[in-house]
Scaffold this active site. Structure first.
Site, mmCIF file in Angstrom:
data_model
loop_
_atom_site.group_PDB
_atom_site.id
_atom_site.type_symbol
_atom_site.label_atom_id
_atom_site.label_comp_id
_atom_site.label_asym_id
_atom_site.label_seq_id
_atom_site.Cartn_x
_atom_site.Cartn_y
_atom_site.Cartn_z
ATOM 1 N N CYS A 1 2.934 -4.742 -12.022
ATOM 2 C CA CYS A 1 2.395 -6.102 -12.547
ATOM 3 C C CYS A 1 3.350 -7.218 -12.826
ATOM 4 O O CYS A 1 4.428 -6.826 -13.503
ATOM 5 C CB CYS A 1 1.715 -5.819 -13.971
ATOM 6 S SG CYS A 1 0.377 -4.559 -13.910
ATOM 7 N N ARG B 1 7.717 -6.109 -7.416
ATOM 8 C CA ARG B 1 7.304 -5.329 -8.270
ATOM 9 C C ARG B 1 6.351 -4.505 -8.017
ATOM 10 O O ARG B 1 6.225 -3.381 -8.618
ATOM 11 C CB ARG B 1 6.966 -6.304 -9.583
ATOM 12 C CG ARG B 1 8.096 -7.090 -10.417
ATOM 13 C CD ARG B 1 7.598 -7.833 -11.292
ATOM 14 N NE ARG B 1 7.127 -7.193 -12.625
ATOM 15 C CZ ARG B 1 8.050 -6.641 -13.468
ATOM 16 N NH1 ARG B 1 9.287 -7.137 -13.333
ATOM 17 N NH2 ARG B 1 7.624 -6.034 -14.436
ATOM 18 N N ASN C 1 0.663 -6.853 -18.561
ATOM 19 C CA ASN C 1 1.162 -5.876 -17.991
ATOM 20 C C ASN C 1 1.387 -4.730 -18.943
ATOM 21 O O ASN C 1 1.791 -5.233 -20.190
ATOM 22 C CB ASN C 1 2.496 -6.437 -17.549
ATOM 23 C CG ASN C 1 3.478 -5.406 -16.916
ATOM 24 O OD1 ASN C 1 3.029 -4.392 -16.723
ATOM 25 N ND2 ASN C 1 4.646 -5.835 -16.660
ATOM 26 N N GLY C 2 1.108 -3.706 -18.642
ATOM 27 C CA GLY C 2 1.292 -2.351 -19.720
ATOM 28 C C GLY C 2 -0.038 -1.599 -19.811
ATOM 29 O O GLY C 2 -0.778 -1.706 -18.947
ATOM 30 N N GLU D 1 18.885 11.728 -2.225
ATOM 31 C CA GLU D 1 18.816 10.199 -2.205
ATOM 32 C C GLU D 1 18.036 9.761 -0.763
ATOM 33 O O GLU D 1 17.439 9.049 -0.536
ATOM 34 C CB GLU D 1 19.972 9.480 -2.595
ATOM 35 C CG GLU D 1 20.018 7.758 -2.561
ATOM 36 C CD GLU D 1 18.673 7.115 -3.031
ATOM 37 O OE1 GLU D 1 17.939 7.724 -3.820
ATOM 38 O OE2 GLU D 1 18.753 6.061 -2.765
ATOM 39 N N LYS E 1 14.727 7.948 0.083
ATOM 40 C CA LYS E 1 14.620 6.667 0.975
ATOM 41 C C LYS E 1 13.541 6.958 2.066
ATOM 42 O O LYS E 1 12.762 5.943 2.329
ATOM 43 C CB LYS E 1 15.934 6.517 1.562
ATOM 44 C CG LYS E 1 16.855 5.245 1.220
ATOM 45 C CD LYS E 1 16.353 4.351 -0.078
ATOM 46 C CE LYS E 1 15.891 5.200 -1.480
ATOM 47 N NZ LYS E 1 16.442 4.248 -2.481
ATOM 48 N N GLU F 1 10.007 7.074 0.811
ATOM 49 C CA GLU F 1 9.469 5.780 0.326
ATOM 50 C C GLU F 1 9.092 4.654 1.286
ATOM 51 O O GLU F 1 8.158 4.121 1.002
ATOM 52 C CB GLU F 1 10.680 5.135 -0.602
ATOM 53 C CG GLU F 1 10.873 5.833 -2.024
ATOM 54 C CD GLU F 1 12.218 5.466 -2.686
ATOM 55 O OE1 GLU F 1 11.898 4.899 -3.875
ATOM 56 O OE2 GLU F 1 13.181 4.992 -2.165
ATOM 57 N N HIS G 1 16.419 31.115 1.281
ATOM 58 C CA HIS G 1 15.380 31.752 0.478
ATOM 59 C C HIS G 1 14.031 30.918 0.491
ATOM 60 O O HIS G 1 13.502 30.945 -0.384
ATOM 61 C CB HIS G 1 16.005 31.437 -0.907
ATOM 62 C CG HIS G 1 17.415 32.208 -1.158
ATOM 63 N ND1 HIS G 1 17.383 33.647 -1.188
ATOM 64 C CD2 HIS G 1 18.540 31.688 -1.303
ATOM 65 C CE1 HIS G 1 18.425 33.865 -1.076
ATOM 66 N NE2 HIS G 1 19.396 32.895 -1.492
ATOM 67 N N LYS H 1 8.486 -1.302 -8.019
ATOM 68 C CA LYS H 1 9.957 -1.629 -8.338
ATOM 69 C C LYS H 1 10.299 -1.050 -9.739
ATOM 70 O O LYS H 1 11.071 -0.470 -10.097
ATOM 71 C CB LYS H 1 10.437 -3.098 -8.055
ATOM 72 C CG LYS H 1 12.094 -3.291 -8.332
ATOM 73 C CD LYS H 1 12.660 -2.790 -7.156
ATOM 74 C CE LYS H 1 14.084 -2.831 -7.374
ATOM 75 N NZ LYS H 1 14.804 -1.943 -6.549
HETATM 76 C C1 G6P Z 1 10.944 2.965 -9.159
HETATM 77 C C2 G6P Z 1 11.529 2.444 -8.065
HETATM 78 C C3 G6P Z 1 12.667 3.211 -7.668
HETATM 79 C C4 G6P Z 1 13.760 3.356 -8.976
HETATM 80 C C5 G6P Z 1 12.878 4.104 -9.905
HETATM 81 C C6 G6P Z 1 13.676 4.175 -11.366
HETATM 82 O O1 G6P Z 1 10.288 4.292 -8.658
HETATM 83 O O2 G6P Z 1 10.763 2.337 -7.064
HETATM 84 O O3 G6P Z 1 13.587 2.602 -6.851
HETATM 85 O O4 G6P Z 1 14.922 3.969 -8.738
HETATM 86 O O5 G6P Z 1 11.624 3.279 -10.345
HETATM 87 O O6 G6P Z 1 13.628 2.661 -11.614
HETATM 88 P P1 G6P Z 1 15.104 1.936 -12.674
HETATM 89 O O7 G6P Z 1 14.796 0.631 -12.930
HETATM 90 O O8 G6P Z 1 14.753 2.696 -14.046
HETATM 91 O O9 G6P Z 1 16.288 2.241 -12.195
#
Ligand code: G6P
Length: 612
Positions: free
Chosen positions: A2, A27, A100-101, A485, A489, A492, A508, A607
């Site tokens: 949001c 966002r 937002n929230g 990681e 990626k 995502e 296993h 985000k």
């Molecule tokens: C969301 C984002 C990720 C991020 C995670 C934690 O899932 O898409 O890219 O790593 O939140 O966010 P932060 O702002 O706490 O690092």
């Protein structure tokens, strides 16, 4: 998650709101809307889908006005739809609200309001807020007091923007746990979830505190606490310029951010060492020998990519400081009654500084008496403000949803924290310190090296492996973490099913899934574990898998088991994570590009995740 933007001043608010909403697209959202006030009437235009749809709607049904609020919604209560999109009206179209929230007690409040005759037109929790303000207003309170009373009734988290036909010269904003800033202009003022939304107009803002609300006019801003007492904040001036929030010739923000990493890493290393080069100096951290000797365990808590950066920290701290370190995802940590006390250091890692689970974990840690060190990118964010010590990661704006440069900055922070604690507690001698420091200083140019040389090969591997349906990332120790990681990626942005696995654990279970042409990305940069991981790759190869390895230059024997190899420059074992991750980022990026996905705004993701 949001986005909110608001404007009051001499301009027509609509273009300001639309530009602002576009800057907040990163966002994550699924509908968008604006409410603008003109000649005693509030006009709302809102629609499911992108801000571009809202632009089209405004062409068909124009609206204008000097005061307005806008919103991008990431659905929580009720599907993405025109009706559920914000802003929401009170029943007589007098009051409009963006939020937002999550209002946690909205069902109970909604029932009460329905009994009073309020009719709801959406499935959202937010609509309750519009009716509640209206209810207090009808009881004879002025708008500001009606908002204040509403804030005392609602539970949960909120950033709010409120507009009322009877007060055409003001907008009201409020926040609790969700981010909101008040932008300061000349003869015009703004509200926004984040600075990119208003950077075109101002760099100066008040960062609202928790449970604060603001009365905003074109030439006046007043901020109050929840009891109605006026509070005063210093003006915060953002150092970023409009350029920082633009693609600057790159096709995607993600690619731009990948290429910014040499600079980000070098910024994070600059001025972190004492003049004689023999010590770490971390501004904002007051964890000296005495404080550290009081600590008998460390917890590292975060979400998503930040959690993987934290895991790098766990491996390093345990190895270099010989202190027990737990790394936990915040959503688990907060509900498991963790065994922490005043002898625990809790390190929370967050790019946005607003992730709801991480913030709640922080509050829990503090309530249990632990000392909290925040590793945060966004200055003035909730997590930065509530941490006892803060190490800022200096990555600048990160706009693409999939985190890249922020991860590198967080990993560098883990290196620095490890070195600092190891030195203070005497577990690292000067010779080793200097060796690691020298290796650290080479990282920016080594990243640059990968970025300039590896891309053609990586694009070739993408062409070769683009048909993959399942991908495994395997490694041991720090390489295993890097694989996590890399796998994230790929999920995502390329929407490919991929799983990270500890190489030794493959036999296993997961090895049963290996069949002809399954892609296995083997991360083999830890030389002490090289032979072990190489054997595991041999095992998957024998079962028909294709192996793409990421190894350190010189370790060419990996070619005996790998179909393809990406070499990273040689570095200290502690520091390979940052380098090994760069090819993974590029691989995911070019995979997503090849598959035609929306790289910067992947489906369903946000985000900054400000809900649980
Ligand atoms: C969301 C984002 C990720 C991020 C995670 C934690 O899932 O898409 O890219 O790593 O939140 O966010 P932060 O702002 O706490 O690092």
């Amino acid at each position: 998650m949001c986005g909110i933007v608001g404007y009051i001043g001499a301009q027509n608010s609509v273009p300001v709101l639309i530009n602002g909403l576009e800057s907040l697209e990163y966002r994550g959202y699924d509908s968008a809307g604006v409410a603008v006030l003109s000649e005693g009437v509030i006009n709302i235009r809102k629609t499911k889908g992108k801000v571009a749809n809202l632009r089209d709607l405004l062409l068909e049904q124009p609206a204008a006005g000097n005061a307005g609020i806008g919103h991008t919604r990431w659905a929580t209560h009720g599907a993405p739809s025109d009706e559920n999109a914000h802003p929401h009206f009170s029943n007589d179209d007098k009051i409009a609200v963006v939020h937002n929230g999550i209002i946690e007690n909205y069902q109970e409040l909604k029932a009460r309001l329905q009994e009073k005759g309020y009719v709801f037109h959406s499935d959202t929790d937010t609509e309750t807020v519009a009716h509640l303000i209206d209810d207090f207003y009808k009881q004879g309170n002025d708008l500001l007091e009606s908002v204040r009373k509403t804030l005392n009734v609602i539970e949960g988290s909120y950033a709010l923007g409120v507009l009322c036909t009877d007060y055409p010269d003001q907008i009201i904003a409020a926040r609790k746990e969700s981010p909101l800033i008040v932008g300061i202009g000349k003869g015009e003022n703004f509200i926004a979830s984040d600075i990119p939304a208003i950077l075109k107009y101002t760099k100066d803002a008040y960062i609202l505190g928790d449970k604060e609300f603001a009365l905003i006019k074109a030439d006046e801003i007043k901020i109050y606490d929840i009891d109605g007492n006026e509070v005063h904040h210093d003006v915060y001036t953002y150092s970023w310029d409009v350029e920082a929030a633009q693609k600057n010739g790159y096709d995607h923000f993600m690619l731009k951010e990948i290429y910014e990493q040499p600079k980000v890493v070098s910024d994070n290393l600059a001025r972190r060492f004492s003049e004689d080069g023999k010590h770490i100096e971390l501004d904002g951290i007051k964890l000296g020998k005495a404080e550290l000797e009081n600590i008998n365990q460390i917890y590292i808590v975060a979400c998503g990519t930040a959690y993987y950066a934290g895991l790098v920290g766990k491996y390093l701290l345990e190895r270099m400081v010989r202190i027990p370190v737990n790394a936990e995802v915040a959503s688990e940590f907060r509900y498991k009654d963790p065994l922490i006390d005043e002898h625990t250091l809790v390190i929370v890692v967050s790019q946005s500084g607003e992730t709801a689970d991480t913030h709640s974990a922080l509050k829990l840690a503090k309530a249990k008496g632990s000392r909290v060190l925040g590793v945060v990118n966004a200055v003035g964010s909730s997590i930065a403000r509530d941490s006892d010590d803060v190490l800022y990661t200096l990555a600048g704006f990160e706009i693409a949803v999939a985190s890249t440069k922020a991860f590198s900055a967080q990993v560098i922070a883990m290196y620095l924290i490890t070195l600092h604690i190891a030195q203070e507690l005497g577990t690292l001698d000067e010779k080793n310190f200097v060796e690691i420091k020298n290796a650290l200083m080479k990282l920016p140019s080594q990243i640059n090296d990968i970025l300039t040389k590896a891309v053609p090969a990586i694009r070739g591997f993408v062409d070769k492996y683009i048909g993959s349906k399942n991908v495994f990332y395997v490694g041991r120790g720090l390489d295993y973490v890097v694989g996590m990681e890399g796998s994230l990626k790929l999920k995502e942005i390329a929407y490919l099913h991929s799983e990270p696995y500890a190489a030794g654990e493959l036999k296993h279970g997961p090895i049963a899934l290996i069949e002809s042409a399954t892609l296995v990305v083997g991360v083999v940069t830890q030389e002490a574990l090289f032979d072990k991981t190489k054997s595991n790759l041999q095992e998957v190869k024998a079962r028909g898998a294709k192996v793409l390895a990421i190894a350190m230059q010189g370790n060419t024997s990996i070619e005996e088991v790998a179909d393809d190899v990406i070499y990273i420059p040689r570095t200290h074992w502690m520091l390979t994570s940052v380098l090994a991750n760069i090819p993974q980022q590029l691989f995911a990026y070019y995979m997503a590009l090849g598959l035609g996905e929306d790289i910067d705004k992947p489906r369903n993701l946000a985000k900054s995740v400000t809900v649980e």
